[in-house]
Motif scaffolding. Sequence first.
Motif, mmCIF file in Angstrom:
data_model
loop_
_atom_site.group_PDB
_atom_site.id
_atom_site.type_symbol
_atom_site.label_atom_id
_atom_site.label_comp_id
_atom_site.label_asym_id
_atom_site.label_seq_id
_atom_site.Cartn_x
_atom_site.Cartn_y
_atom_site.Cartn_z
ATOM 1 N N MET A 51 1.396 -1.950 15.035
ATOM 2 C CA MET A 51 0.941 -2.878 13.998
ATOM 3 C C MET A 51 2.112 -3.258 13.125
ATOM 4 O O MET A 51 3.218 -2.706 13.252
ATOM 5 C CB MET A 51 -0.150 -2.232 13.141
ATOM 6 N N GLU A 52 1.874 -4.188 12.215
ATOM 7 C CA GLU A 52 2.827 -4.500 11.155
ATOM 8 C C GLU A 52 2.220 -4.078 9.826
ATOM 9 O O GLU A 52 1.026 -4.281 9.594
ATOM 10 C CB GLU A 52 3.166 -5.987 11.145
ATOM 11 N N ALA A 53 3.040 -3.492 8.984
ATOM 12 C CA ALA A 53 2.560 -3.015 7.690
ATOM 13 C C ALA A 53 3.634 -3.237 6.644
ATOM 14 O O ALA A 53 4.839 -3.241 6.946
ATOM 15 C CB ALA A 53 2.196 -1.534 7.768
ATOM 16 N N ALA A 54 3.212 -3.424 5.399
ATOM 17 C CA ALA A 54 4.141 -3.620 4.288
ATOM 18 C C ALA A 54 4.531 -2.267 3.704
ATOM 19 O O ALA A 54 3.663 -1.441 3.396
ATOM 20 C CB ALA A 54 3.500 -4.493 3.210
ATOM 21 N N VAL A 55 5.833 -2.035 3.567
ATOM 22 C CA VAL A 55 6.346 -0.796 2.995
ATOM 23 C C VAL A 55 7.037 -1.137 1.673
ATOM 24 O O VAL A 55 7.941 -1.976 1.634
ATOM 25 C CB VAL A 55 7.336 -0.101 3.949
ATOM 26 N N SER A 56 6.609 -0.482 0.610
ATOM 27 C CA SER A 56 7.159 -0.740 -0.720
ATOM 28 C C SER A 56 7.748 0.544 -1.294
ATOM 29 O O SER A 56 7.214 1.638 -1.078
ATOM 30 C CB SER A 56 6.077 -1.264 -1.679
ATOM 31 N N VAL A 57 8.843 0.378 -2.013
ATOM 32 C CA VAL A 57 9.444 1.493 -2.744
ATOM 33 C C VAL A 57 9.419 1.151 -4.230
ATOM 34 O O VAL A 57 9.820 0.053 -4.637
ATOM 35 C CB VAL A 57 10.888 1.773 -2.275
ATOM 36 N N TRP A 58 8.940 2.106 -5.025
ATOM 37 C CA TRP A 58 8.827 1.948 -6.469
ATOM 38 C C TRP A 58 9.641 3.030 -7.160
ATOM 39 O O TRP A 58 9.776 4.145 -6.652
ATOM 40 C CB TRP A 58 7.371 2.065 -6.907
ATOM 41 N N TRP A 65 5.652 1.953 -13.172
ATOM 42 C CA TRP A 65 6.429 1.968 -11.938
ATOM 43 C C TRP A 65 7.000 0.579 -11.697
ATOM 44 O O TRP A 65 6.273 -0.407 -11.733
ATOM 45 C CB TRP A 65 5.539 2.364 -10.756
ATOM 46 N N ASP A 66 8.318 0.511 -11.468
ATOM 47 C CA ASP A 66 8.986 -0.757 -11.176
ATOM 48 C C ASP A 66 9.205 -0.883 -9.670
ATOM 49 O O ASP A 66 9.683 0.053 -9.019
ATOM 50 C CB ASP A 66 10.342 -0.832 -11.891
ATOM 51 N N LEU A 67 8.853 -2.062 -9.141
ATOM 52 C CA LEU A 67 9.037 -2.304 -7.715
ATOM 53 C C LEU A 67 10.517 -2.478 -7.398
ATOM 54 O O LEU A 67 11.203 -3.305 -8.004
ATOM 55 C CB LEU A 67 8.265 -3.546 -7.282
ATOM 56 N N VAL A 68 11.013 -1.702 -6.438
ATOM 57 C CA VAL A 68 12.383 -1.860 -5.968
ATOM 58 C C VAL A 68 12.435 -2.962 -4.908
ATOM 59 O O VAL A 68 13.190 -3.923 -5.019
ATOM 60 C CB VAL A 68 12.935 -0.537 -5.401
ATOM 61 N N LYS A 69 11.583 -2.831 -3.875
ATOM 62 C CA LYS A 69 11.553 -3.843 -2.825
ATOM 63 C C LYS A 69 10.372 -3.578 -1.901
ATOM 64 O O LYS A 69 9.938 -2.435 -1.735
ATOM 65 C CB LYS A 69 12.853 -3.833 -2.013
ATOM 66 N N THR A 70 9.864 -4.645 -1.285
ATOM 67 C CA THR A 70 8.835 -4.556 -0.248
ATOM 68 C C THR A 70 9.361 -5.213 1.023
ATOM 69 O O THR A 70 9.908 -6.315 0.963
ATOM 70 C CB THR A 70 7.529 -5.247 -0.680
ATOM 71 N N VAL A 71 9.218 -4.531 2.143
ATOM 72 C CA VAL A 71 9.655 -5.082 3.432
ATOM 73 C C VAL A 71 8.524 -4.915 4.442
ATOM 74 O O VAL A 71 7.681 -4.018 4.325
ATOM 75 C CB VAL A 71 10.933 -4.392 3.952
ATOM 76 N N ALA A 102 15.788 10.252 -11.176
ATOM 77 C CA ALA A 102 15.111 9.047 -10.700
ATOM 78 C C ALA A 102 14.010 9.443 -9.731
ATOM 79 O O ALA A 102 14.281 10.092 -8.719
ATOM 80 C CB ALA A 102 16.104 8.104 -10.021
ATOM 81 N N VAL A 103 12.769 9.088 -10.062
ATOM 82 C CA VAL A 103 11.613 9.427 -9.226
ATOM 83 C C VAL A 103 11.168 8.177 -8.477
ATOM 84 O O VAL A 103 10.983 7.114 -9.077
ATOM 85 C CB VAL A 103 10.453 9.978 -10.084
ATOM 86 N N TYR A 104 11.003 8.317 -7.158
ATOM 87 C CA TYR A 104 10.634 7.195 -6.312
ATOM 88 C C TYR A 104 9.284 7.455 -5.629
ATOM 89 O O TYR A 104 8.897 8.604 -5.384
ATOM 90 C CB TYR A 104 11.699 6.947 -5.240
ATOM 91 N N ARG A 105 8.606 6.363 -5.313
ATOM 92 C CA ARG A 105 7.343 6.422 -4.593
ATOM 93 C C ARG A 105 7.396 5.410 -3.445
ATOM 94 O O ARG A 105 7.664 4.226 -3.674
ATOM 95 C CB ARG A 105 6.180 6.100 -5.527
ATOM 96 N N ALA A 106 7.157 5.873 -2.221
ATOM 97 C CA ALA A 106 7.081 4.994 -1.055
ATOM 98 C C ALA A 106 5.624 4.803 -0.686
ATOM 99 O O ALA A 106 4.870 5.777 -0.566
ATOM 100 C CB ALA A 106 7.856 5.594 0.112
ATOM 101 N N VAL A 107 5.229 3.546 -0.502
ATOM 102 C CA VAL A 107 3.828 3.210 -0.221
ATOM 103 C C VAL A 107 3.775 2.294 0.993
ATOM 104 O O VAL A 107 4.581 1.372 1.120
ATOM 105 C CB VAL A 107 3.177 2.500 -1.433
ATOM 106 N N VAL A 108 2.820 2.559 1.891
ATOM 107 C CA VAL A 108 2.589 1.680 3.023
ATOM 108 C C VAL A 108 1.209 1.050 2.876
ATOM 109 O O VAL A 108 0.222 1.743 2.586
ATOM 110 C CB VAL A 108 2.723 2.431 4.371
ATOM 111 N N ASP A 109 1.156 -0.258 3.038
ATOM 112 C CA ASP A 109 -0.110 -1.003 2.975
ATOM 113 C C ASP A 109 -0.473 -1.452 4.382
ATOM 114 O O ASP A 109 0.288 -2.194 5.024
ATOM 115 C CB ASP A 109 0.031 -2.220 2.057
#
Length: 232
Positions: A51-58, A65-71, A102-109
Amino acid sequence: AFAGSGVALLVWPTVLGGGSDVRVATLSLPERAQAGRGLAIEVSVAARAPMEAAVSVWRRNGERWDLVKTVQAKLERSADRNDDDARATVRISDLPQAPGLAVYRAVVDPPEGLENFKQNDMLYGAVRVEGPRTWAVLARPNSTLAGWASGGAQPLGVETKLFQAPNLPKSADAYAGFAGVLVDCFPARNLPQDGPALRALAEALTGGESGGVRGGLGLVAVGSEEAFGAGG
């Protein structure tokens, strides 16, 4: 079997060997980073089906939480792996500006319409961000190195603090907080072997007696025919 037993149970539906649940498998961060320099973030995601899914790092910023980037990640199966999961790895760069944690959160949609277990769709990680790494520069007055070190454009690639002969540090404690020392081509008269400036420099480089510099500093020396021998 537990019906009517009085034992409190937490029941959660599971699907074994099927479904298309997509999850964040790993979040890879360096142990340390430097403020104002790029920080590499690697996120691996996996699913039971391609599948294709959106991966975001905050990145956490106080209470928000500030968005770093979504790919967009394309998850595919590979014959080189021993499992049947479809996987993808994305790499994102961040530029932390302040020292600290620096605390990061990775999220997959997942794709629209795909039900996903929310417990699997994010991972957290942290990086210790250090302040700018400053080098002490010991230079002759009006030398090329002195000009570079006193300029604001950082032509040496790092932040610098300039010490010009004859006003060189006389104590190893003066080097505390520096990442290293860049030494100009000094004739012996500017850095005599029995003088306090050379003793302080040697102690800072070796982490010597006073303990002012823990573990010693890095050294880069610029040489010519007056340096490294009897003349310097």
